[in-house]
Design an enzyme around this catalytic site. Sequence first.
Site, mmCIF file in Angstrom:
data_model
loop_
_atom_site.group_PDB
_atom_site.id
_atom_site.type_symbol
_atom_site.label_atom_id
_atom_site.label_comp_id
_atom_site.label_asym_id
_atom_site.label_seq_id
_atom_site.Cartn_x
_atom_site.Cartn_y
_atom_site.Cartn_z
ATOM 1 N N HIS A 16 -16.326 -35.994 13.951
ATOM 2 C CA HIS A 16 -15.668 -36.937 14.866
ATOM 3 C C HIS A 16 -16.638 -37.204 16.003
ATOM 4 C CE1 HIS A 16 -11.664 -36.161 12.991
ATOM 5 N NE2 HIS A 16 -12.259 -35.019 12.689
ATOM 6 N N HIS A 194 -7.386 -36.648 6.617
ATOM 7 C CA HIS A 194 -7.242 -35.220 6.883
ATOM 8 C C HIS A 194 -5.938 -34.768 6.227
ATOM 9 C CE1 HIS A 194 -10.288 -35.840 9.922
ATOM 10 N NE2 HIS A 194 -10.198 -34.626 10.406
ATOM 11 N N GLU A 197 -5.151 -29.103 6.369
ATOM 12 C CA GLU A 197 -5.858 -28.284 7.371
ATOM 13 C C GLU A 197 -4.829 -27.288 7.918
ATOM 14 O OE1 GLU A 197 -7.050 -30.388 10.934
ATOM 15 O OE2 GLU A 197 -8.478 -28.826 11.536
ATOM 16 N N ASP A 276 -16.106 -31.029 14.885
ATOM 17 C CA ASP A 276 -16.232 -31.318 16.325
ATOM 18 C C ASP A 276 -17.234 -30.340 16.925
ATOM 19 O OD1 ASP A 276 -13.856 -33.304 16.686
ATOM 20 O OD2 ASP A 276 -13.035 -31.615 15.554
HETATM 21 N N1 HPA Z 1 -8.098 -32.299 12.595
HETATM 22 C C1 HPA Z 1 -7.335 -33.328 12.969
HETATM 23 N N2 HPA Z 1 -7.725 -34.196 13.902
HETATM 24 C C2 HPA Z 1 -8.907 -34.041 14.472
HETATM 25 C C3 HPA Z 1 -9.723 -32.989 14.117
HETATM 26 C C4 HPA Z 1 -9.306 -32.084 13.112
HETATM 27 O O1 HPA Z 1 -9.975 -31.120 12.717
HETATM 28 N N3 HPA Z 1 -10.844 -33.113 14.880
HETATM 29 C C5 HPA Z 1 -10.694 -34.206 15.650
HETATM 30 N N4 HPA Z 1 -9.521 -34.773 15.403
HETATM 31 ZN ZN ZN Z 2 -11.675 -33.471 11.454
#
Ligand code: HPA
Ligand code: ZN
Length: 333
Positions: A16, A194, A197, A276
């Site tokens: 990101h 995504h 996670e 990040d």
């Molecule tokens: N997950 C979801 N949103 C995000 C992430 C992540 O790891 N990093 C930046 N925005």
């Molecule tokens: Zn991410």
Amino acid sequence: MADLVTRLPKVEMHVHIEGTLEPEMMVTLAARNGITLPHRSVDDLRAAYRFTNLQSFLDLYYQGASVLLTARDFEDLMYAYLRRAAADGVRHSEIFFDPQTHTGRGIGFEVFMAGFAGGQARAQAEFGITSALILCFLRHLPESAAMETFDAAEPFLDRIIAVGLDSSEVGHPPSGYARVFERARQAGLHLVAHAGEEGPPQFVWEALDVLGVDRIDHGVRAEEDMALVTRLVDDGVPLTMCPVSNVRLKVFPRIEDHNLKRLLEFGVRVTVNSDDPAYFGGYVGDNYQAVRSGLGLTPLELVDLARNSVEASFLDPARKKGLVAELAAVPLV
Ligand code: HPA
Ligand code: ZN
């Protein structure tokens, strides 16, 4: 000679751009733009980067992005990331950006898109690294907001390769974004999201079957459902994994507990990425090194990960072939 990880030609696909804002640059941009941050010094900022879950990180990440105002700010950010990635042996990067984090503060596409383009062009000229942009919709906001964002993006679609879905996962299933993803598909864009996670395997199924994504970002929780793992293997669906991020956000207690190696052994097309890096303290090379030592990966497994990154990218077949040939010529010792 440089370390094997640095020498392997690689593609990064899960980073990101707002998450590459180092505390030093945040403090510099805050001063340049007359913005007062709750954490004023670099040391205070780094000390605050102790996260308990995804949301505790996102709160600081959105706050940090508030220092980005001008095209020059976005250009500096993009250039600094690409310089670091190139130093790690990244040849191409497919980079997420969160337009709603900026349009919500009155900063338009023309500002950040011009800045990104400037940083991308300078980095390519100086370091040879190429890059592409993936527009992410924020899933804590409704699909109607994503639709408005896509309207605003329309004049810039020739500089956007894909759309994605990020931000707070729990409570925000992919199926809520089916219409805006369908619009992106019809506009000829690639699709990623995504999923898995912090959210359940069901969200990975939805990303595949309802959104029709080409890749899953993270996907670690797919392992809880062997039918899903089989689906990922059979369809060659890439996972863009971010092992250091997963430990920092408490998805796994320690790097030694990460399931990347198991999924690789099941035959999933696993890739390694940084997410990040300014917040989690590790660029893509650090992520390869973390799994190399934490999971005991062999040199050949590191090559597999780098090859997966090339093959999972949205690069054209000729460039992929060239990078795979370069990869095959890298001495392993
Ligand atoms: N997950 C979801 N949103 C995000 C992430 C992540 O790891 N990093 C930046 N925005
Ligand atoms: Zn991410």
